[in-house]
Design a protein around this motif. Structure first.
Motif, PDB file in Angstrom:
ATOM      1  N   THR A   1       8.742 -45.273 -55.440  1.00 33.49           N
ATOM      2  CA  THR A   1       8.306 -46.262 -54.873  1.00 33.49           C
ATOM      3  C   THR A   1       7.468 -47.170 -55.673  1.00 33.49           C
ATOM      4  O   THR A   1       6.683 -46.840 -56.305  1.00 33.49           O
ATOM      5  CB  THR A   1       7.153 -45.905 -53.948  1.00 33.49           C
ATOM      6  N   THR A   2       8.096 -48.661 -56.005  1.00 31.06           N
ATOM      7  CA  THR A   2       7.394 -49.322 -56.798  1.00 31.06           C
ATOM      8  C   THR A   2       6.395 -50.268 -56.439  1.00 31.06           C
ATOM      9  O   THR A   2       5.821 -50.933 -57.115  1.00 31.06           O
ATOM     10  CB  THR A   2       8.612 -50.169 -57.703  1.00 31.06           C
ATOM     11  N   ALA A   3       6.743 -50.672 -55.172  1.00 32.86           N
ATOM     12  CA  ALA A   3       5.742 -51.471 -54.239  1.00 32.86           C
ATOM     13  C   ALA A   3       5.573 -51.016 -52.815  1.00 32.86           C
ATOM     14  O   ALA A   3       6.576 -50.441 -52.295  1.00 32.86           O
ATOM     15  CB  ALA A   3       6.221 -52.922 -54.375  1.00 32.86           C
ATOM     16  N   ALA A   4       4.507 -51.378 -52.432  1.00 36.01           N
ATOM     17  CA  ALA A   4       4.219 -50.793 -50.944  1.00 36.01           C
ATOM     18  C   ALA A   4       3.216 -51.789 -50.248  1.00 36.01           C
ATOM     19  O   ALA A   4       2.525 -52.540 -50.957  1.00 36.01           O
ATOM     20  CB  ALA A   4       3.759 -49.462 -50.866  1.00 36.01           C
ATOM     21  N   THR A   5       3.497 -51.939 -49.041  1.00 40.98           N
ATOM     22  CA  THR A   5       2.314 -52.674 -48.302  1.00 40.98           C
ATOM     23  C   THR A   5       1.424 -51.910 -47.677  1.00 40.98           C
ATOM     24  O   THR A   5       1.684 -50.694 -47.295  1.00 40.98           O
ATOM     25  CB  THR A   5       3.003 -53.534 -47.297  1.00 40.98           C
ATOM     26  N   PRO A   6       0.059 -52.238 -47.512  1.00 36.90           N
ATOM     27  CA  PRO A   6      -1.101 -51.361 -47.126  1.00 36.90           C
ATOM     28  C   PRO A   6      -0.920 -51.126 -45.471  1.00 36.90           C
ATOM     29  O   PRO A   6      -1.421 -50.280 -45.050  1.00 36.90           O
ATOM     30  CB  PRO A   6      -2.302 -52.138 -47.265  1.00 36.90           C
ATOM     31  N   SER A   7      -0.179 -52.024 -44.910  1.00 33.76           N
ATOM     32  CA  SER A   7       0.018 -51.674 -43.378  1.00 33.76           C
ATOM     33  C   SER A   7       1.465 -52.327 -43.055  1.00 33.76           C
ATOM     34  O   SER A   7       2.340 -52.697 -43.831  1.00 33.76           O
ATOM     35  CB  SER A   7      -0.956 -52.387 -42.534  1.00 33.76           C
ATOM     36  N   GLU A   8       1.676 -52.117 -41.630  1.00 32.13           N
ATOM     37  CA  GLU A   8       3.073 -52.553 -41.247  1.00 32.13           C
ATOM     38  C   GLU A   8       3.173 -53.940 -41.415  1.00 32.13           C
ATOM     39  O   GLU A   8       2.269 -54.662 -41.228  1.00 32.13           O
ATOM     40  CB  GLU A   8       3.291 -52.255 -39.859  1.00 32.13           C
ATOM     41  N   VAL A   9       4.427 -54.567 -41.710  1.00 35.65           N
ATOM     42  CA  VAL A   9       4.655 -55.976 -41.902  1.00 35.65           C
ATOM     43  C   VAL A   9       5.761 -56.422 -41.140  1.00 35.65           C
ATOM     44  O   VAL A   9       6.763 -55.685 -40.557  1.00 35.65           O
ATOM     45  CB  VAL A   9       4.917 -56.242 -43.497  1.00 35.65           C
ATOM     46  N   LEU A  10       6.121 -57.689 -40.876  1.00 33.60           N
ATOM     47  CA  LEU A  10       7.262 -58.250 -40.217  1.00 33.60           C
ATOM     48  C   LEU A  10       8.283 -58.333 -41.262  1.00 33.60           C
ATOM     49  O   LEU A  10       8.034 -58.787 -42.384  1.00 33.60           O
ATOM     50  CB  LEU A  10       6.904 -59.492 -39.965  1.00 33.60           C
ATOM     51  N   VAL A  11       9.871 -57.866 -40.947  1.00 33.65           N
ATOM     52  CA  VAL A  11      10.752 -57.909 -42.100  1.00 33.65           C
ATOM     53  C   VAL A  11      12.002 -58.334 -41.214  1.00 33.65           C
ATOM     54  O   VAL A  11      12.102 -58.299 -40.097  1.00 33.65           O
ATOM     55  CB  VAL A  11      11.003 -56.346 -42.591  1.00 33.65           C
ATOM     56  N   VAL A  12      12.908 -58.796 -41.996  1.00 36.48           N
ATOM     57  CA  VAL A  12      14.202 -59.387 -41.675  1.00 36.48           C
ATOM     58  C   VAL A  12      15.316 -58.833 -42.536  1.00 36.48           C
ATOM     59  O   VAL A  12      14.855 -58.657 -43.748  1.00 36.48           O
ATOM     60  CB  VAL A  12      14.324 -60.761 -41.327  1.00 36.48           C
TER      61      VAL A  12
END
Length: 109
Positions: free
Chosen positions: A40-51
């Motif tokens: 894992t090279t990057a991650a968000t701290p919480s859920e995000v909106l993705v498309v």
């Protein structure tokens, strides 16, 4: 664990080779097998909106957008793209009411 320093690789193509240190004994039937390791090279701290990445495009002036379907018609929503993985990209609509989870997006073909 992964060694702190990359080691010179002999693999063809771009990339780095790392030495992976296993904690504990390796079962005999694993010796000589190939393994797949994901980092894992990057991650968000919480859920995000993705498309899907294919849903993101650019306008003539360089603005990034996705097209959603509203009332059977395509509507462009200007977004700020974020990190991407697995064929999806994080999107932050410039207008918070412009895009929501569950909206139907148009995918380029």
């Amino acid at each position: 664990s992964v060694a702190d320093q990359p080691v010179q690789g002999t693999m063809a193509g771009a990339g780095l080779e790392y030495e992976v240190l296993i904690d504990g004994a390796i079962p005999d039937d694993w010796i000589g097998l190939n393994v797949r390791v994901d980092f894992t090279t990057a991650a968000t701290p919480s859920e995000v909106l993705v498309v899907p990445i294919a849903a993101v495009g650019s306008t003539a002036n360089g603005t990034t957008r996705v097209t959603v379907v509203r009332g059977g018609r395509p509507v462009d929503v200007h977004i700020e793209p974020g990190i991407s993985a697995g064929g999806y990209i994080e999107v932050v609509p410039r207008d918070p009411s412009g895009l929501s989870a569950g909206d139907e997006v148009v995918i380029a073909t």
